[in-house]
Design a protein around this motif. Structure first.
Motif, mmCIF file in Angstrom:
data_model
loop_
_atom_site.group_PDB
_atom_site.id
_atom_site.type_symbol
_atom_site.label_atom_id
_atom_site.label_comp_id
_atom_site.label_asym_id
_atom_site.label_seq_id
_atom_site.Cartn_x
_atom_site.Cartn_y
_atom_site.Cartn_z
ATOM 1 N N ARG A 91 0.815 -1.219 0.000
ATOM 2 C CA ARG A 91 0.000 0.000 0.000
ATOM 3 C C ARG A 91 0.852 1.273 0.000
ATOM 4 N NH1 ARG A 91 -2.843 -1.823 4.896
ATOM 5 N NH2 ARG A 91 -2.222 0.220 5.689
ATOM 6 N N ALA A 92 2.160 1.116 0.155
ATOM 7 C CA ALA A 92 3.068 2.264 0.275
ATOM 8 C C ALA A 92 2.652 3.152 1.443
ATOM 9 C CB ALA A 92 3.125 3.071 -1.023
ATOM 10 N N SER A 93 2.294 2.517 2.542
ATOM 11 C CA SER A 93 1.865 3.244 3.734
ATOM 12 C C SER A 93 2.876 3.033 4.857
ATOM 13 C CB SER A 93 0.484 2.764 4.185
ATOM 14 O OG SER A 93 0.491 1.368 4.479
ATOM 15 N N PHE A 94 2.897 3.965 5.795
ATOM 16 C CA PHE A 94 3.831 3.855 6.923
ATOM 17 C C PHE A 94 3.124 3.226 8.122
ATOM 18 C CE2 PHE A 94 6.089 5.251 10.702
ATOM 19 C CZ PHE A 94 7.396 4.949 10.356
ATOM 20 N N LEU A 151 10.902 9.837 20.340
ATOM 21 C CA LEU A 151 10.030 9.658 19.174
ATOM 22 C C LEU A 151 8.677 10.346 19.365
ATOM 23 C CD1 LEU A 151 10.727 5.963 18.083
ATOM 24 C CD2 LEU A 151 11.295 8.028 16.817
ATOM 25 N N GLU A 152 8.702 11.426 20.126
ATOM 26 C CA GLU A 152 7.501 12.253 20.269
ATOM 27 C C GLU A 152 7.474 13.325 19.186
ATOM 28 O OE1 GLU A 152 7.753 13.698 24.228
ATOM 29 O OE2 GLU A 152 7.332 11.744 25.148
ATOM 30 N N SER A 153 8.644 13.745 18.754
ATOM 31 C CA SER A 153 8.794 14.630 17.601
ATOM 32 C C SER A 153 9.629 13.893 16.565
ATOM 33 C CB SER A 153 9.489 15.942 17.990
ATOM 34 O OG SER A 153 8.691 16.692 18.885
ATOM 35 N N ILE A 154 9.178 13.910 15.319
ATOM 36 C CA ILE A 154 9.855 13.192 14.249
ATOM 37 C C ILE A 154 10.590 14.175 13.352
ATOM 38 C CG2 ILE A 154 9.560 11.616 12.285
ATOM 39 C CD1 ILE A 154 8.947 10.392 15.030
ATOM 40 N N THR A 165 6.536 13.882 4.960
ATOM 41 C CA THR A 165 5.091 14.086 4.926
ATOM 42 C C THR A 165 4.487 14.207 6.319
ATOM 43 O OG1 THR A 165 4.655 11.699 4.846
ATOM 44 C CG2 THR A 165 4.852 12.861 2.732
ATOM 45 N N PHE A 166 5.190 13.692 7.338
ATOM 46 C CA PHE A 166 4.623 13.744 8.690
ATOM 47 C C PHE A 166 5.611 14.251 9.740
ATOM 48 C CE2 PHE A 166 6.209 9.433 7.946
ATOM 49 C CZ PHE A 166 6.992 9.184 9.054
ATOM 50 N N VAL A 203 8.749 3.920 3.214
ATOM 51 C CA VAL A 203 9.278 5.239 3.545
ATOM 52 C C VAL A 203 8.445 6.300 2.834
ATOM 53 C CG1 VAL A 203 11.273 6.784 3.401
ATOM 54 C CG2 VAL A 203 11.606 4.346 3.867
ATOM 55 N N GLN A 204 8.043 7.311 3.575
ATOM 56 C CA GLN A 204 7.219 8.379 3.010
ATOM 57 C C GLN A 204 8.123 9.502 2.499
ATOM 58 O OE1 GLN A 204 3.544 7.677 3.043
ATOM 59 N NE2 GLN A 204 4.780 5.835 3.301
#
Length: 390
Positions: free
Chosen positions: A44-47, A126-129, A171-172, A214-215
Motif C-alpha cells: 500500500r506504500a503506507s507507513f 520519538l515524540e517529535s519526528i 510528509t509527517f 518510507v514516506q
C-alpha cells in the motif's frame, strides 16, 4: 558450540552484555512486530505508525549521542541496530536512520545548546519526528556546489525558497532540517523548519519501486520565514553538512548488510523447507553454493562495518573510511539479494516469501547517501592524493 548461520563470525560478541541485550530486543521487535505486517504496508506504500510505540520503548533514536535524553551508546551498537532493523525491513531502518541519524545528527553536531535542548529530548523519545532536506529535484551528488535552495537574511528572520526531493519522513515530520545556500556569502547553511510553517508544503512521491514504506516527499519552500534562532548555529558551510553525512553514511553501510542478511535469512529458511525431487533443496550443491556466496558477502560486509564503527568510536574515522564501506557493502548487498531471488526461483518474486521486497529495496540503498561512483571517487582521492571529481 554451534556456529550461528547468520552471524557467522559472532560479531555481536564485540558488544557488552547490556548492548547485546538491546540488539536482541531489536531483533525480537523485527520478528514479532515488523515482519507480520510489513508486506501489507509495502504493497500500500503506507507507513506503519502502529509500530511507533514499540520503537519508542526500545530507545534507539539517536543511539550514539550523549546527553539530551539520548541513549549514549557506541557507534558499533548503533550500526548493529541499523543492521538488525534492516534485516527485518530496510524501510523501518531508513525511517530511524533519517530521524535519528540525519535529523537528530544535524542538531547534535551543528545545533546551539538551546536548539539541542529544544529538539533532541522529544526526538529521542520519538515524540517529535525529524526529516533531512538536502537533495533537490535537479541536484543530488553535486549538492556541495550546486544547491539551488536559497536563504536570505531579512531582519530577524531567514527567508527560504526552493525545492527538496526524496526527503524521507517529510510528509509527517515535526521538524525538517533544510540545507540552503545563503545568497549573501554563497555558503550552505542549515535551518530548522517546523511543520505547518507558512509556505512549507510537501507532496508524497508516488509509484516508487523501492522502500515503499518510507514516506518520501517533494518539499516546496515558497517564501518560508523562520526566526534567526532557527538557523543551526554550527552549520555555516557544506563542510558542516559533510560532518553529518560522514556519521550517517556508516549507518547506511550497516543497513546494506541488514538488507542482504534479511534476504539471506529468508532464502536459508526456504531452502530447508522447499522440496524438489523428494528432498529439501538445502541438500543440493548449487543451492548451497548460493547460500555460501550470500553468507560470505554479508560476513565480509559486516566485518568491514564493525571495524569502521570501531574507528568512529575512537574518533579516527574519515570520509574515505565511510565511503569505502558504503560502496563495498551496497555492491555486495545487490549481489546477495539477487542470489536469494535466484535460489527461490519464481517464488522469489512473491511478497509472501519476503525476498522480493529486499530485492526492490536494495536499489534505493544502493543509491542514497552517496552513489557507488561518488564514494569511489572519495576513496580514490584519499589513496592517490589526486581528485578526479569534475
Amino acid at each position: 558450540m554451534t556456529t550461528d548461520p547468520i552471524d557467522f563470525y559472532a560479531l555481536e560478541t564485540l558488544l557488552d552484555d547490556h548492548d547485546r541485550s538491546l540488539l536482541h530486543a531489536v531483533r525480537d521487535f523485527g520478528d514479532k512486530e515488523v515482519t507480520p505486517i510489513i508486506n501489507e504496508h509495502w504493497t500500500r506504500a503506507s507507513f506503519p505508525f502502529e509500530l511507533i510505540p514499540a520503537l519508542r520503548e526500545l530507545r534507539i533514536a539517536g543511539t550514539p549521542y550523549t546527553g539530551y535524553g539520548c541513549p549514549g551508546r557506541s557507534f558499533l551498537t548503533d550500526g548493529m541496530i541499523a543492521m538488525e532493523l534492516a534485516t527485518a525491513d530496510p524501510s523501518i531502518a531508513t525511517f530511524i536512520g533519517v530521524h535519528g541519524g540525519l535529523a537528530m545528527g544535524s542538531i547534535y553536531l551543528c545545533g546551539s545548546e538551546e536548539q539541542k535542548q529544544r529538539w533532541l529530548p522529544p526526538m529521542a523519545r520519538l515524540e517529535s519526528i525529524g526529516a533531512f532536506g538536502l537533495t533537490e529535484p535537479g541536484v543530488g551528488s553535486g549538492a556541495s556546489r550546486g544547491l539551488q535552495t536559497r536563504a536570505r537574511r531579512v531582519g530577524d528572520e531567514w527567508v527560504l525558497d526552493g525545492q527538496k526531493k526524496w526527503i524521507g519522513n517529510a510528509t509527517f515530520a515535526d521538524v525538517t532540517v533544510i540545507w540552503a545556500r545563503d545568497v549573501e556569502d554563497g555558503q550552505v547553511k542549515g535551518f530548522l523548519v517546523a511543520k505547518d510553517t507558512p509556505g512549507f508544503s510537501t507532496t508524497k512521491l508516488e509509484d516508487k519501486m523501492a522502500l515503499r514504506v518510507v514516506q518520501n516527499a517533494l518539499i516546496t519552500l515558497d517564501g518560508v520565514r523562520v526566526p534567526a534562532e532557527s538557523k543551526l548555529a554550527g552549520a555555516n558551510s557544506f563542510r558542516d553538512t559533510a560532518k553529518v553525512l560522514l556519521m550517517t553514511r556508516a549507518g547506511v553501510a550497516w543497513m546494506a548488510v541488514g538488507c542482504a542478511r534479511g534476504a539471506y535469512r529468508h532464502a536459508l529458511a526456504y531452502a530447508k523447507e522447499r522440496e524438489q525431487f523428494g528432498r529439501p533443496i538445502a541438500g543440493f550443491q548449487l543451492v548451497q553454493d548460493l547460500l555460501v556466496r550470500m553468507l560470505a558477502n554479508t560476513t565480509a560486509s559486516a566485518t568491514l562495518c564493525a571495524r569502521l564503527s570501531q574507528l568512529q568510536d575512537a574518533g579516527s574515522a574519515y570520509d574515505e573510511h565511510a565511503s569505502l564501506a558504503k560502496a563495498f557493502c551496497t555492491v555486495r548487498m545487490r549481489e546477495s539479494v539477487g542470489y536469494a531471488r535466484e535460489l527461490m526461483g519464481g517464488n522469489g518474486i512473491l511478497l509472501e516469501h519476503n525476498v522480493g521486497r529486499f530485492v526492490a529495496d536494495a536499489e534505493a540503498i544502493y543509491s542514497y547517501e552517496g552513489t557507488r561512483e561518488m564514494n569511489t571517487l572519495i576513496v580514490g582521492r584519499s589513496i592517490t592524493g589526486r581528485s578526479a571529481f569534475v
